[in-house]
Scaffold this motif. Structure first.
Motif: not given
Length: 407
Positions: A1-4, A7-11, A189-190, A196-200
């Motif tokens: 759930m946390v990973a989802t 990924v949603g925030m990154l999108c 993966q987390l 990746m979210s930090s980079l985004g």
């Protein structure tokens, strides 16, 4: 759930900055500086993560093939955008389409020949390879084409290198652990999605900062240059001298003041367009004759300046002679004229000076020498006369001053 959620925030970040990059590119119609390609890279990567959320678990499907293809096409778009940012006229759509079709075909061959584990490992391995190439390009740029952006390039190299390392680790995990390594809520993966979210969040504003800095540098450069010849103007010469003399162990400088002989007659006889062509021709001769590191400028009308660093009185006279001879030897073709026009120039040479504040004094010295050269017949070089001792000064002080200012 946390990973989802990550990924949603990154999108969301990627797609929002896609719009921002597009808006920036619309405001830069003549020189987009790669912003349209950065927008494309963000869009491709954001869409790939949307497809990953829609796909759920690893599977062999058209959605999965498209997801992998977009994931790898995104860094290609970023790399092409970076090339555009640094002024390289690289093609876009043909390389992007060729790469996408080639990788989609490779996926099918690997899936049928080696299975799904190999296909997902290929994605991580290719991602690591692409980001390694990007990192090496940035490191190379720090030493060559991006020296003025040293700190920014080091930051980008570290960030992109982190993606490379994470994808390399993922490649090893898939090879050794199979598709279980891709479970979204696994610890690796987390960590991957957090990075990746930090980079985004960090990289897109950093790219915008680079564009704004480059635009500011361009405006500063325009303010420091003569618009016709692109040589330094008086302000540009002064700023460059300040940088030189602020350096430790800065050497003295000498100034050449060059005036085209009978320029008014050229304008009156052949027209102002011919006069402009003559000015550009002399500017090019000056640009190619001065040594690397010297300063070349135009201070108005038909007067040009060369400021020579790291030389002596004999060296400055040799340079002046080369410049005078080059102008005399190179004829220029003029429109509506049945013969090539030959030019001459008179050059005045200043004493050496050791501060940016002395630029005006050096120009006055060279101007006085230039006037004597004009009066003496033109097409010649004149050096500034030694300063006369002040009768009110003690004799020893007057002699010391004369020795200091003499060539």
């Amino acid at each position: 759930m946390v990973a989802t959620i990550l990924v949603g925030m990154l999108c969301a970040h990627l797609l929002c900055f896609t719009v921002m990059f597009l808006l920036f590119s619309k405001r830069l119609p003549g020189k987009k500086m790669g912003m349209d390609l950065f927008a494309l890279g963000n869009f491709l990567l954001g869409l790939a993560y949307v497809l990953q959320l829609a796909e759920g678990q690893p599977a062999w499907s058209a959605v999965s093939v498209l997801n992998h293809t977009l994931t790898l096409a995104a860094p290609v778009a970023y790399w092409l955008g970076a090339m555009r940012f640094f002024g390289q006229a690289v093609p876009v759509w043909r390389p992007m389409l060729a790469f996408s079709l080639a990788y989609a075909t490779a996926q099918a061959l690997v899936q049928w020949g080696l299975g799904p584990v190999a296909r997902y490992a290929m994605l991580s391995g290719m991602s690591a390879l692409l980001f390694l190439v990007m990192t090496l390009t940035v490191v190379f740029g720090v030493r060559t084409f991006a020296k003025d952006l040293h700190r920014e390039m080091v930051f980008f190299a570290l960030m992109i290198g982190g993606i490379c390392v994470l994808n390399a680790i993922k490649f090893v995990k898939i090879i050794t652990g199979g598709l279980d390594a891709l479970q979204m809520d696994s610890s690796f993966q987390l960590a991957f999605y957090i990075y990746m979210s930090s980079l985004g969040t960090v990289l897109p504003p950093s790219i915008i900062w680079l564009v704004l800095r480059r635009l500011t540098d361009d405006l500063r450069n325009m303010a420091a240059r003569d618009p016709m010849t692109q040589l330094l103007n008086r302000r540009g010469l002064s700023d460059a001298l300040a940088l030189h003399f602020n350096a430790r162990h800065a050497s003295p400088a000498y100034l050449l003041l060059l005036d085209i002989d009978h320029f008014k007659r050229i304008n009156d006889t052949y027209g102002h367009q011919a006069g402009d062509a003559v000015l550009c021709h002399v500017a090019e001769v000056l640009r190619t004759t001065v040594r690397r590191g010297d300063l070349a400028g135009r201070i108005g009308g038909e007067e040009f300046v060369a400021i020579c660093l790291d030389t002596d009185a004999a060296g400055i006279l040799r340079l002046a002679q080369r410049l005078r001879a080059a102008i005399e030897a190179q004829a220029i073709d003029i429109a509506d004229c049945d013969h090539a026009l030959r030019l001459t120039a008179t050059i005045g040479v200043s004493h050496h000076f050791t501060s940016a504040q002395s630029l005006e004094d050096a120009m006055q010295q060279a101007d006085a020498a230039l006037y004597r050269g004009k009066a003496g017949g033109r097409n010649r070089i004149e050096s500034a006369q030694p300063a006369r001792p002040d009768p009110a000064q003690p004799a020893d002080q007057a002699v010391a001053q004369a020795l200091q200012t003499a060539d």
